[in-house]
Scaffold this active site. Structure first.
Site: not given
Ligand code: GLU
Length: 474
Positions: A245-247, A249
Site C-alpha cells: 500500500s501507499k505506506r 512508498g
C-alpha cells in the site's frame, strides 16, 4: 490449449494504475498474447461518484507505457447499464431473483439481533417468504425495493487455475442484491453480464476477488451463460509482508515512470511477481515472457515487492539498449538546466555511465559532473586524498595536460610518470585528480572520463580545486 481465448483487464477508474493492477493486466495480456487470443480492456466506471475521466486516462496511459496493448476499443461499463438491468429483470421474471422491500433500518435491526459474525448476519429471506399476493400489493403500491438473487442450495465448485479445485458452500452466501432500489445494477451483475457479452473465456485477477467468484458463477448459471475459467493471483506484499500500500512508498505505475524506470523492466519485474518461467531466468524481454508464459506456473504464494531488485532489473534492461535508444529514453528525464547539452555529448557520456546506472535519472544525478563543475567537494575524500605531495604533483601535471595529446593512454602515462617522479603510488594522484574533476570519489574510468570532459574543463577544474581545497595534514 483451447482456441480463441479472450482475456480482459477490468480496472475501476477510481484511482491510479496500481502496480498490483498492472500485474493483473500483464498476466492477462501475456496469457492472451502467448495463446494467440485476444486481450480486452473494460473500464468499470459504474461508481459514478468515485470514477473520473482523468483516472481513466491515467490508467490507459500507464498501460500504453508498459506496452500492454488491447484489442478493440475499451468497453465502458456505464454504457451497458440498461443491459445489466434487463438481465436483472429477466432473473426476476424467471423466479431466480425476488424483490426485497426491507429498509436499511430493518436490515440493521435484524443484524443487531443476531449479533456479529458473517454467517449469522446473512439476509434472513423475509421477503422471499412473502405471499404472492403481498408481493404484488407492495409492487402495485410502488414500495421501493431491491432485487435479491435467490441463492440455490448446494455447493459451488470450480477449478481455479492457481488454487485448483475450489469449493464454496452456498449456505454461506446470502441472497445478495443485484439491482438497487434506484434501478442501478450492482457490481456483481455488471461484471458477469459484461464478461459474457465480451466473450471472456478466462479471468485472471487478484485473490481479493476470490469470495466474489462463487456468487458470479451462480449468476452465470442462472443466466444460462457459459462460466469462464478463473485464476486468482495472490496479492503483492510490501517488505513487511503486509499488503502493498501507499505506506510502502510508490505504488502507482506513473510514479515508477517518473522515477526513471524503463517500462520493459517494470513489465519484467511485475511478470515475475507471482509467476516463474520454470527456470532460473530473471531478466527477460517482453517477447521472451510471451514465449515462456504459462498460467499454470502462477504461484500460490504471495510475492514481496522488492524495490532493490526492481532497480537492479532496470539496470540490466538499460544494458540491453543501444546508446542511441538510451539517449531517446533519457529525453523526458533531462533536467531543464541541461537543455543546452548536445546529444553528441550525451552519446559520449553514455558508454561510460551506462554500467553505473540503475535508473534513467542516474546519469544526471550520479553523473552530474559530466555536465557542471563541482559546486563542492566530498569532505571525507578531501581529507583522505588531498595531500600536500599530491597537490604538488597536480600542480606540475597542469602544464603536462595542457601539452598532452589528451588520449586515455597518454593521460594515464603522464599521471603515472609524475607520480613515480614524486615517489608516490599512482593511486595517490588518481584519487585527488578524480576529486578535483568530479567533487567526489566515484566515477567511471578516470582517463576515459577526462577525454570526454575535454582539456579545457579538466584544466579549469584542477585549477579551481587547487585554489579552493587546503591540503590535509599528513
Ligand atoms: N473492477 C475490479 C477491480 O478493479 C475488477 C473486477 C474483475 O476483475 O472482475 O478490482
Amino acid at each position: 490449449m483451447p482456441q480463441d481465448l479472450v482475456l480482459r483487464f477490468a480496472p475501476s477508474p477510481t484511482g491510479y494504475l496500481h502496480v498490483g493492477g498492472a500485474r493483473t493486466a500483464i498476466f492477462n495480456w501475456l496469457y492472451a498474447r502467448s495463446s494467440g487470443g485476444r486481450f480486452l480492456l473494460r473500464i468499470e466506471d459504474t461508481d459514478r461518484a468515485r470514477s473520473t475521466d482523468e483516472m481513466t486516462r491515467e490508467i490507459l496511459n500507464g498501460l500504453r507505457w508498459l506496452g500492454v496493448d488491447w484489442d478493440n476499443e475499451p468497453w465502458i461499463q456505464s454504457e451497458h447499464i440498461a443491459r445489466h438491468r434487463a438481465e436483472c429483470l429477466r432473473l426476476f421474471a424467471e423466479g431466480k431473483a425476488y424483490p426485497c422491500f426491507c429498509t436499511q433500518k430493518e436490515l440493521e435491526a435484524k443484524r443487531d439481533v443476531v449479533g456479529e459474525g458473517d454467517r449469522d448476519t446473512k439476509y434472513d429471506r423475509t421477503c422471499l417468504h412473502l405471499s404472492a399476493q403481498e408481493r404484488e400489493a407492495r409492487l402495485a403500491a410502488a414500495m421501493p425495493y431491491v432485487l435479491r438473487f435467490r441463492v440455490p442450495e448446494g455447493e459451488t465448485n470450480f477449478f481455479d487455475i492457481v488454487h485448483d479445485e475450489t469449493v464454496f458452500r452456498n449456505e454461506e452466501i446470502e441472497d445478495f442484491v443485484i439491482l438497487r432500489s434506484d434501478g442501478t445494477p450492482m457490481y456483481m451483475m455488471a461484471v458477469v453480464v459484461d464478461d459474457h457479452d465480451m466473450g471472456v473465456t478466462h479471468v485472471i485477477r487478484g485473490d481479493d476477488h476470490l469470495s466474489n467468484t462463487p456468487k458470479q458463477i451462480l449468476l452465470y448459471e442462472a443466466l444460462g451463460y457459459e462460466v469462464p475459467m478463473f485464476g486468482h493471483v495472490p496479492l503483492i506484499l510490501g517488505a513487511d509482508k503486509k499488503r502493498l500500500s501507499k505506506r510502502h512508498g510508490a505504488t502507482s505505475v506513473g510514479e515508477y515512470q517518473s522515477r526513471g524506470l524503463l517500462p520493459e523492466a517494470l513489465f519484467n519485474f511485475l511478470a515475475l511477481m507471482g509467476w516463474s518461467p520454470g527456470d532460473d531466468r530473471e531478466v527477460m524481454t517482453r517477447e521472451e515472457l510471451v514465449e515462456a508464459f504459462d498460467p499454470r506456473r502462477i504461484l500460490k504464494k504471495s510475492s514481496v515487492f522488492d524495490e532493490e531488485k526492481l532497480a537492479w532489473m532496470n539496470g540490466r534492461h538499460l544494458r540491453l539498449l543501444s546508446d542511441e535508444e538510451l539517449l531517446s529514453r533519457l529525453r523526458p528525464y533531462r533536467p531543464e538546466s541541461l537543455d543546452d547539452v548536445a546529444d553528441g555529448y550525451l552519446l559520449q557520456v553514455l558508454p561510460l555511465m551506462r554500467e553505473r546506472m540503475e535508473l534513467l535519472t542516474d546519469i544526471f544525478d550520479k553523473g552530474m559532473y559530466f555536465f557542471t563543475d563541482p559546486a563542492d567537494y566530498d569532505e571525507t575524500a578531501a581529507r583522505k586524498h588531498w595531500t600536500a605531495p599530491a597537490v604538488s604533483v597536480l600542480e606540475r601535471l597542469q602544464s603536462s595536460f595542457a601539452a598532452s595529446d589528451f588520449t586515455p593512454q597518454g593521460l594515464e602515462d603522464l599521471v603515472r610518470r609524475h607520480a613515480a617522479d614524486a615517489e608516490l603510488a599512482a593511486g595517490k594522484v588518481i584519487h585527488p585528480l578524480r576529486l578535483a574533476l568530479t567533487g567526489g570519489s566515484q566515477s567511471p574510468s578516470l582517463f576515459d572520463m577526462m577525454v570526454v570532459l575535454g582539456r579545457d574543463t579538466c584544466l579549469r577544474r584542477i585549477a579551481a580545486a587547487l585554489e579552493r581545497l587546503t591540503p590535509s595534514s599528513p
